[in-house]
Design a protein around this motif. Structure first.
Motif, PDB file in Angstrom:
ATOM      1  N   GLY A 132     119.685  18.775  92.936  1.00  0.00           N
ATOM      2  CA  GLY A 132     120.191  18.064  91.769  1.00  0.00           C
ATOM      3  C   GLY A 132     119.485  16.740  91.522  1.00  0.00           C
ATOM      4  O   GLY A 132     119.672  16.106  90.489  1.00  0.00           O
ATOM      5  N   ILE A 242     125.626  19.977  97.827  1.00  0.00           N
ATOM      6  CA  ILE A 242     125.604  19.278  96.543  1.00  0.00           C
ATOM      7  C   ILE A 242     124.780  18.012  96.692  1.00  0.00           C
ATOM      8  O   ILE A 242     125.099  17.160  97.517  1.00  0.00           O
ATOM      9  N   PRO A 244     124.231  15.079  94.284  1.00  0.00           N
ATOM     10  CA  PRO A 244     124.669  14.650  92.953  1.00  0.00           C
ATOM     11  C   PRO A 244     123.548  14.003  92.167  1.00  0.00           C
ATOM     12  O   PRO A 244     122.682  13.339  92.729  1.00  0.00           O
ATOM     13  N   ARG A 245     123.594  14.221  90.874  1.00  0.00           N
ATOM     14  CA  ARG A 245     122.659  13.573  89.968  1.00  0.00           C
ATOM     15  C   ARG A 245     123.030  12.098  89.830  1.00  0.00           C
ATOM     16  O   ARG A 245     122.176  11.269  89.513  1.00  0.00           O
ATOM     17  N   GLY A 246     124.305  11.799  90.013  1.00  0.00           N
ATOM     18  CA  GLY A 246     124.753  10.417  89.937  1.00  0.00           C
ATOM     19  C   GLY A 246     125.707  10.141  88.787  1.00  0.00           C
ATOM     20  O   GLY A 246     126.043   8.984  88.526  1.00  0.00           O
ATOM     21  N   TYR A 247     126.164  11.185  88.105  1.00  0.00           N
ATOM     22  CA  TYR A 247     127.113  10.960  87.007  1.00  0.00           C
ATOM     23  C   TYR A 247     128.395  10.343  87.561  1.00  0.00           C
ATOM     24  O   TYR A 247     128.900  10.792  88.583  1.00  0.00           O
ATOM     25  N   PRO A 248     128.959   9.333  86.881  1.00  0.00           N
ATOM     26  CA  PRO A 248     130.272   8.836  87.299  1.00  0.00           C
ATOM     27  C   PRO A 248     131.300   9.956  87.121  1.00  0.00           C
ATOM     28  O   PRO A 248     131.293  10.635  86.101  1.00  0.00           O
ATOM     29  N   MET A 249     132.153  10.149  88.131  1.00  0.00           N
ATOM     30  CA  MET A 249     133.089  11.273  88.090  1.00  0.00           C
ATOM     31  C   MET A 249     134.459  10.848  87.593  1.00  0.00           C
ATOM     32  O   MET A 249     135.435  11.583  87.722  1.00  0.00           O
ATOM     33  N   THR A 250     134.561   9.656  87.000  1.00  0.00           N
ATOM     34  CA  THR A 250     135.870   9.113  86.660  1.00  0.00           C
ATOM     35  C   THR A 250     136.202   9.212  85.178  1.00  0.00           C
ATOM     36  O   THR A 250     137.314   8.900  84.777  1.00  0.00           O
ATOM     37  N   ALA A 251     135.261   9.646  84.362  1.00  0.00           N
ATOM     38  CA  ALA A 251     135.511   9.712  82.917  1.00  0.00           C
ATOM     39  C   ALA A 251     136.639  10.701  82.637  1.00  0.00           C
ATOM     40  O   ALA A 251     136.828  11.675  83.359  1.00  0.00           O
ATOM     41  N   SER A 252     137.396  10.442  81.573  1.00  0.00           N
ATOM     42  CA  SER A 252     138.500  11.341  81.247  1.00  0.00           C
ATOM     43  C   SER A 252     137.945  12.626  80.645  1.00  0.00           C
ATOM     44  O   SER A 252     136.861  12.659  80.059  1.00  0.00           O
ATOM     45  N   ASN A 253     138.732  13.669  80.810  1.00  0.00           N
ATOM     46  CA  ASN A 253     138.349  14.974  80.291  1.00  0.00           C
ATOM     47  C   ASN A 253     138.805  15.015  78.845  1.00  0.00           C
ATOM     48  O   ASN A 253     139.820  15.581  78.497  1.00  0.00           O
ATOM     49  N   ASP A 254     138.004  14.444  77.953  1.00  0.00           N
ATOM     50  CA  ASP A 254     138.514  14.130  76.618  1.00  0.00           C
ATOM     51  C   ASP A 254     138.762  15.337  75.725  1.00  0.00           C
ATOM     52  O   ASP A 254     139.429  15.224  74.714  1.00  0.00           O
ATOM     53  N   LEU A 255     138.227  16.470  76.097  1.00  0.00           N
ATOM     54  CA  LEU A 255     138.459  17.661  75.260  1.00  0.00           C
ATOM     55  C   LEU A 255     139.424  18.653  75.905  1.00  0.00           C
ATOM     56  O   LEU A 255     139.716  19.686  75.329  1.00  0.00           O
ATOM     57  N   ALA A 256     139.885  18.353  77.093  1.00  0.00           N
ATOM     58  CA  ALA A 256     140.701  19.355  77.807  1.00  0.00           C
ATOM     59  C   ALA A 256     142.121  19.387  77.253  1.00  0.00           C
ATOM     60  O   ALA A 256     142.576  18.433  76.658  1.00  0.00           O
TER      61      ALA A 256
ATOM     62  N   GLN B  66     133.958  19.946  83.420  1.00  0.00           N
ATOM     63  CA  GLN B  66     135.420  19.970  83.570  1.00  0.00           C
ATOM     64  C   GLN B  66     136.029  21.136  82.790  1.00  0.00           C
ATOM     65  O   GLN B  66     136.913  21.837  83.286  1.00  0.00           O
ATOM     66  N   GLY B  87     119.850  24.434  88.773  1.00  0.00           N
ATOM     67  CA  GLY B  87     119.945  23.671  90.021  1.00  0.00           C
ATOM     68  C   GLY B  87     119.053  22.444  90.053  1.00  0.00           C
ATOM     69  O   GLY B  87     119.210  21.580  90.907  1.00  0.00           O
ATOM     70  N   TYR B  89     118.004  19.183  88.419  1.00  0.00           N
ATOM     71  CA  TYR B  89     118.512  18.209  87.440  1.00  0.00           C
ATOM     72  C   TYR B  89     119.381  18.910  86.385  1.00  0.00           C
ATOM     73  O   TYR B  89     119.375  18.497  85.219  1.00  0.00           O
ATOM     74  N   GLU B  97     130.603  19.494  91.873  1.00  0.00           N
ATOM     75  CA  GLU B  97     131.329  18.237  92.108  1.00  0.00           C
ATOM     76  C   GLU B  97     132.725  18.263  91.486  1.00  0.00           C
ATOM     77  O   GLU B  97     133.688  17.757  92.060  1.00  0.00           O
ATOM     78  N   LEU B 144     120.933   6.716  85.879  1.00  0.00           N
ATOM     79  CA  LEU B 144     121.868   7.072  86.958  1.00  0.00           C
ATOM     80  C   LEU B 144     121.316   6.747  88.338  1.00  0.00           C
ATOM     81  O   LEU B 144     121.974   6.962  89.340  1.00  0.00           O
TER      82      LEU B 144
END
Lengths: 256, 256
Positions: A132, A242, A244-256, B66, B87, B89, B97, B144
């Motif tokens: 990744g 895994i 990680p690419r480094g995306y923050p994992m805390t963003a809200s799931n805005d479309l769920a 998500q 896999g 990037y 994750e 990132l």
């Protein structure tokens, strides 16, 4: 003047027909003659049918490339077969070298390198997502490359925290190189850093082993195995690696 | 208990349908719902047909992952689409994750990462055979990843004579990183070292530029371009880059 031939260098992918691209299949269908290592040609026997087939043993890579160029110069549609991706430690560079040596640049407009799913892509997918982020691919075979060069690359990739993909880690006659690679890597990574070893990816006798830098020396490893060493961010979640690419994992799931 | 869903993360390859694997096509056919960046889903509109399709804009990678996990936990057969190889990037690490974050390990037995032809393989094939020997793949995007980490990797790969594959070399808002990369590389390679820049590989507006380390800064480069910098052995033969594996070229053509 003879009619101009053509020369396709294709990668079959790891072996399963479902991982060969349509373009590679088409290149085989259009060929007058198919040239490759006998083991790989067996994978595509159905596709080759009753075409002329030059199936040569391992170690005759140069001969295969020379035959391919000769046949193309004779006007035939030639398909040279590699496993994985023909451009990654495959036949593509050797075929181009032979064209250069023969001063046959006239062929180049009819030379096509068809990309494929390499062992790098295939083994990584079976381990989860170890690639990744940035990675380095190294062969541990010192048959054609001085060991000092390989050792320098191992140390550089380990120190700069690249995920590392080790191909040709061991053979029947080469043993100590893999142990030495482990030492170099262990000087830069924690003992718990995840490591995956995949043998015969997508073939009937596939094996996938997940271990660590501390224990990678114990993993069953040979010429058919690719070893992937995680970087400092790689973690093992259940049976998957895994990075990680480094995306923050805390963003809200805005479309769920 | 709900029926268990499944989750395939696939790579479409560079864009041309002929470079997508059969396994990736099959994953789309079997899916109840296909999730991806809207630009990539357009490539496979015929294959998707009238299936449910969640086409999200760029930058909503986490939301896509998500949604995919939610739908799979709801019992659906989900297919997440990346370009290239999922896999490398791509979406595979992010999906894993999210599964980890949701403590949804129960899903893992039904998660499949299907490998594809990455931009690395695709761009290399259009340049000839630049990846015939050890190579390092780096993203120049510091969104990132701290720039210090990227710079360290650039220097390490350049010094250890890896062929270097630079992805995300520039964007509308990131300019100086590519120029800085050139400086670092130029400190270790001769000015004449061949460089290839491929934009939109295997897409209608494909461009392939061959230049050198001295002039790579002048090549047209953006987020859709992959740049490959040769190692000390790479040479340019007509319009192709060759990085030799190291086979002796003097053996006789014993079967010719």
């Amino acid at each position: 003047m003879k009619p101009s031939g053509s020369l396709c260098v294709i990668g079959l992918g790891p072996g399963a027909a479902a991982l060969m691209t349509g373009q590679a299949q088409e290149a085989v269908r259009r060929a007058d003659v198919v040239i490759g290592y006998e083991g790989y040609l067996a994978w595509i026997a159905d596709l080759v049918g009753d075409k002329e087939c030059l199936a040569l043993p391992l170690t005759q890579e140069l001969t295969r490339a020379q035959l391919a160029v000769d046949r193309a110069l004779d006007g035939q549609a030639v398909c040279v077969v590699s496993s994985g991706d023909a451009g990654i430690y495959g036949m593509a560079s050797l075929v181009l070298e032979v064209i250069e040596q023969r001063q046959a640049a006239v062929l180049l407009t009819d030379v096509l390198v068809v990309p494929g799913v390499s062992a790098v892509n295939a083994c990584a997918s079976l381990l989860g997502a170890p690639l990744g982020h940035d990675f380095a691919v190294l062969s541990l075979s010192d048959l054609l490359t001085p060991w000092a060069v390989i050792e320098k690359r191992l140390a550089a990739a380990a120190e700069a925290d690249f995920v590392m993909v080790l191909v040709n880690p061991k053979s029947a006659r080469r043993h100590w190189q893999y142990a030495r690679a482990q030492e170099i890597i262990a000087a830069c990574r924690t003992p718990e850093t995840p490591v995956g070893a995949v043998r015969n990816a997508y073939r009937p006798d596939q094996s996938v082993v997940i271990t660590t830098v501390a224990w990678m020396g114990e993993a069953p490893v040979d010429m058919l195995t690719t070893v992937i060493v995680g970087n400092s961010q790689t973690r093992c979640f259940e049976s998957r690696l895994i990075t990680p690419r480094g995306y923050p994992m805390t963003a809200s799931n805005d479309l769920a």
